[in-house]
Write a protein that holds these residues in place. Structure first.
Motif, PDB file in Angstrom:
ATOM      1  N   ALA A   1       1.636   2.051  -3.953  1.00 34.84           N
ATOM      2  CA  ALA A   1       2.840   1.443  -3.396  1.00 34.84           C
ATOM      3  C   ALA A   1       2.627   0.916  -1.984  1.00 34.84           C
ATOM      4  CB  ALA A   1       3.978   2.468  -3.396  1.00 34.84           C
ATOM      5  N   GLY A   2       1.684   1.508  -1.251  1.00 35.11           N
ATOM      6  CA  GLY A   2       1.428   1.075   0.115  1.00 35.11           C
ATOM      7  C   GLY A   2       0.213   1.783   0.675  1.00 35.11           C
ATOM      8  N   TRP A   3      -0.228   1.292   1.828  1.00 31.72           N
ATOM      9  CA  TRP A   3      -1.389   1.892   2.460  1.00 31.72           C
ATOM     10  C   TRP A   3      -1.455   1.482   3.914  1.00 31.72           C
ATOM     11  CZ3 TRP A   3      -6.196  -0.913   3.515  1.00 31.72           C
ATOM     12  CH2 TRP A   3      -6.115  -2.291   3.252  1.00 31.72           C
ATOM     13  N   LEU A   4      -2.233   2.228   4.681  1.00 30.40           N
ATOM     14  CA  LEU A   4      -2.525   1.877   6.062  1.00 30.40           C
ATOM     15  C   LEU A   4      -3.845   2.505   6.475  1.00 30.40           C
ATOM     16  CD1 LEU A   4      -2.066   4.455   8.134  1.00 30.40           C
ATOM     17  CD2 LEU A   4       0.307   3.846   7.864  1.00 30.40           C
ATOM     18  N   HIS A   5      -4.395   1.970   7.530  1.00 30.74           N
ATOM     19  CA  HIS A   5      -5.671   2.457   8.061  1.00 30.74           C
ATOM     20  C   HIS A   5      -5.448   2.826   9.525  1.00 30.74           C
ATOM     21  CE1 HIS A   5      -9.903   1.344   9.634  1.00 30.74           C
ATOM     22  NE2 HIS A   5      -9.968   2.546   9.097  1.00 30.74           N
ATOM     23  N   VAL A   6      -5.881   4.012   9.910  1.00 30.76           N
ATOM     24  CA  VAL A   6      -5.814   4.432  11.311  1.00 30.76           C
ATOM     25  C   VAL A   6      -7.233   4.735  11.763  1.00 30.76           C
ATOM     26  CG1 VAL A   6      -5.350   6.865  10.705  1.00 30.76           C
ATOM     27  CG2 VAL A   6      -4.773   6.019  12.992  1.00 30.76           C
ATOM     28  N   ARG A   7      -7.547   4.294  12.971  1.00 35.51           N
ATOM     29  CA  ARG A   7      -8.878   4.601  13.496  1.00 35.51           C
ATOM     30  C   ARG A   7      -8.799   4.754  15.010  1.00 35.51           C
ATOM     31  NH1 ARG A   7     -10.996  -1.158  12.272  1.00 35.51           N
ATOM     32  NH2 ARG A   7     -10.607  -2.128  14.263  1.00 35.51           N
ATOM     33  N   ARG A   8      -9.799   5.456  15.519  1.00 31.86           N
ATOM     34  CA  ARG A   8      -9.909   5.620  16.960  1.00 31.86           C
ATOM     35  C   ARG A   8     -11.323   5.315  17.377  1.00 31.86           C
ATOM     36  NH1 ARG A   8     -12.546   9.979  18.943  1.00 31.86           N
ATOM     37  NH2 ARG A   8     -12.989  11.674  17.520  1.00 31.86           N
ATOM     38  N   ASP A   9     -11.471   4.979  18.616  1.00 29.08           N
ATOM     39  CA  ASP A   9     -12.775   4.745  19.212  1.00 29.08           C
ATOM     40  C   ASP A   9     -13.241   6.073  19.798  1.00 29.08           C
ATOM     41  OD1 ASP A   9     -14.822   4.076  21.144  1.00 29.08           O
ATOM     42  OD2 ASP A   9     -14.098   2.011  21.048  1.00 29.08           O
TER      43      ASP A   9
ATOM     44  N   PRO B   1       5.356  -5.770  -1.908  1.00 31.92           N
ATOM     45  CA  PRO B   1       6.609  -6.473  -1.618  1.00 31.92           C
ATOM     46  C   PRO B   1       7.768  -6.081  -2.539  1.00 31.92           C
ATOM     47  CG  PRO B   1       4.777  -7.998  -1.503  1.00 31.92           C
ATOM     48  CD  PRO B   1       4.230  -6.704  -2.038  1.00 31.92           C
ATOM     49  N   GLU B   2       7.491  -5.887  -3.815  1.00 29.65           N
ATOM     50  CA  GLU B   2       8.572  -5.566  -4.753  1.00 29.65           C
ATOM     51  C   GLU B   2       9.095  -4.138  -4.590  1.00 29.65           C
ATOM     52  OE1 GLU B   2       4.707  -4.753  -7.034  1.00 29.65           O
ATOM     53  OE2 GLU B   2       5.402  -6.189  -5.539  1.00 29.65           O
ATOM     54  N   LEU B   3       8.421  -3.317  -3.779  1.00 31.02           N
ATOM     55  CA  LEU B   3       8.849  -1.932  -3.571  1.00 31.02           C
ATOM     56  C   LEU B   3       9.420  -1.701  -2.178  1.00 31.02           C
ATOM     57  CD1 LEU B   3       5.849  -0.083  -5.261  1.00 31.02           C
ATOM     58  CD2 LEU B   3       8.099  -0.602  -6.241  1.00 31.02           C
ATOM     59  N   ARG B   4       9.533  -2.746  -1.376  1.00 27.81           N
ATOM     60  CA  ARG B   4      10.050  -2.586  -0.011  1.00 27.81           C
ATOM     61  C   ARG B   4      11.518  -2.166  -0.039  1.00 27.81           C
ATOM     62  NH1 ARG B   4       6.585  -7.568   2.251  1.00 27.81           N
ATOM     63  NH2 ARG B   4       4.637  -6.406   2.285  1.00 27.81           N
ATOM     64  N   GLY B   5      11.907  -1.435   1.002  1.00 22.74           N
ATOM     65  CA  GLY B   5      13.275  -0.946   1.103  1.00 22.74           C
ATOM     66  C   GLY B   5      13.469   0.414   0.452  1.00 22.74           C
ATOM     67  N   ARG B   6      12.401   1.038  -0.011  1.00 21.95           N
ATOM     68  CA  ARG B   6      12.485   2.345  -0.674  1.00 21.95           C
ATOM     69  C   ARG B   6      11.960   3.490   0.197  1.00 21.95           C
ATOM     70  NH1 ARG B   6      10.925   1.498  -6.998  1.00 21.95           N
ATOM     71  NH2 ARG B   6      12.088  -0.414  -7.321  1.00 21.95           N
ATOM     72  N   GLY B   7      11.641   3.207   1.467  1.00 20.31           N
ATOM     73  CA  GLY B   7      11.173   4.253   2.361  1.00 20.31           C
ATOM     74  C   GLY B   7       9.679   4.502   2.340  1.00 20.31           C
ATOM     75  N   ILE B   8       8.935   3.663   1.643  1.00 19.21           N
ATOM     76  CA  ILE B   8       7.493   3.868   1.523  1.00 19.21           C
ATOM     77  C   ILE B   8       6.800   3.658   2.871  1.00 19.21           C
ATOM     78  CG2 ILE B   8       5.389   2.980   0.441  1.00 19.21           C
ATOM     79  CD1 ILE B   8       7.326   2.285  -1.988  1.00 19.21           C
ATOM     80  N   GLY B   9       7.134   2.574   3.557  1.00 19.41           N
ATOM     81  CA  GLY B   9       6.535   2.315   4.869  1.00 19.41           C
ATOM     82  C   GLY B   9       6.871   3.405   5.862  1.00 19.41           C
ATOM     83  N   GLY B  10       8.130   3.849   5.858  1.00 25.07           N
ATOM     84  CA  GLY B  10       8.536   4.932   6.757  1.00 25.07           C
ATOM     85  C   GLY B  10       7.798   6.231   6.464  1.00 25.07           C
ATOM     86  N   ALA B  11       7.586   6.523   5.181  1.00 23.33           N
ATOM     87  CA  ALA B  11       6.855   7.733   4.799  1.00 23.33           C
ATOM     88  C   ALA B  11       5.406   7.651   5.266  1.00 23.33           C
ATOM     89  CB  ALA B  11       6.918   7.940   3.288  1.00 23.33           C
ATOM     90  N   LEU B  12       4.773   6.493   5.093  1.00 23.16           N
ATOM     91  CA  LEU B  12       3.402   6.315   5.567  1.00 23.16           C
ATOM     92  C   LEU B  12       3.319   6.485   7.079  1.00 23.16           C
ATOM     93  CD1 LEU B  12       2.154   3.304   3.427  1.00 23.16           C
ATOM     94  CD2 LEU B  12       1.026   5.529   3.595  1.00 23.16           C
ATOM     95  N   MET B  13       4.283   5.898   7.789  1.00 21.21           N
ATOM     96  CA  MET B  13       4.267   5.977   9.250  1.00 21.21           C
ATOM     97  C   MET B  13       4.509   7.407   9.733  1.00 21.21           C
ATOM     98  SD  MET B  13       3.402   2.999  10.169  1.00 21.21           S
ATOM     99  CE  MET B  13       3.767   2.899  11.895  1.00 21.21           C
ATOM    100  N   GLY B  14       5.318   8.164   9.032  1.00 27.76           N
ATOM    101  CA  GLY B  14       5.515   9.569   9.383  1.00 27.76           C
ATOM    102  C   GLY B  14       4.269  10.392   9.116  1.00 27.76           C
ATOM    103  N   TYR B  15       3.630  10.136   7.998  1.00 30.21           N
ATOM    104  CA  TYR B  15       2.431  10.883   7.634  1.00 30.21           C
ATOM    105  C   TYR B  15       1.259  10.553   8.558  1.00 30.21           C
ATOM    106  CZ  TYR B  15      -1.172  13.027   4.705  1.00 30.21           C
ATOM    107  OH  TYR B  15      -2.207  13.806   4.244  1.00 30.21           O
TER     108      TYR B  15
END
Length: 152
Positions: free
Chosen positions: A51-59, A77-91
């Protein structure tokens, strides 16, 4: 919805839409660059599908090792508005703090797409703006909005 850390991803396309010929090499480069001490690839699944993904990195350099950068924050795009981005950002906040030992997270958001407001609702603060640095096509230049979250 399930949010977790993984080392592979498939089935999403960044904005603007691109084909597998562009996505596969980009994902391969990202996955090959993953390292336990400096980065994580987080995914969210819904109904067994990505449903979504992100990458975090540090130097790891001493002067900047206390903060990290978010890259490729995307939801289908078809799953936006369901809290997926917010859940990823919290995690990612938890992972950055507890696993990577970070104190701050930075990101650059595409201007004019409502992303500034989305990230602000999640506690991110605007720290700058780069005018017209993203070119999506002829006559379609967009600002990049710099945002950060501290403390984690």
């Amino acid at each position: 919805m399930r949010v977790g850390a993984h080392v592979a991803v498939a089935g999403t396309a960044p904005f603007p839409p691109v084909g597998p010929g562009e996505v596969v090499p980009a994902v391969d480069r990202l996955v090959c660059g993953l390292a336990p001490a400096t980065s994580r690839l987080l995914t969210a699944s819904l109904g067994g599908g990505l449903a979504g993904w992100l990458h975090v990195r540090r130097d790891p350099a001493r002067l900047v090792a206390h903060w990290g950068t978010l890259h490729h924050v995307q939801t289908r795009p078809e799953l936006r508005g369901r809290g997926i981005g917010g859940a990823l950002m919290g995690y990612v906040r938890q992972v950055a703090r507890e696993e990577l030992g970070l104190e701050q997270l930075h990101l650059a958001a595409r201007g004019g797409a409502g992303l500034e407001e989305f990230y602000a609702r999640l506690g991110r603060r605007k720290s700058g703006r780069r005018p017209s640095v993203l070119r999506f096509g002829p006559g379609d230049d967009r600002d990049e909005v710099l945002m950060h979250l501290a403390p984690l």
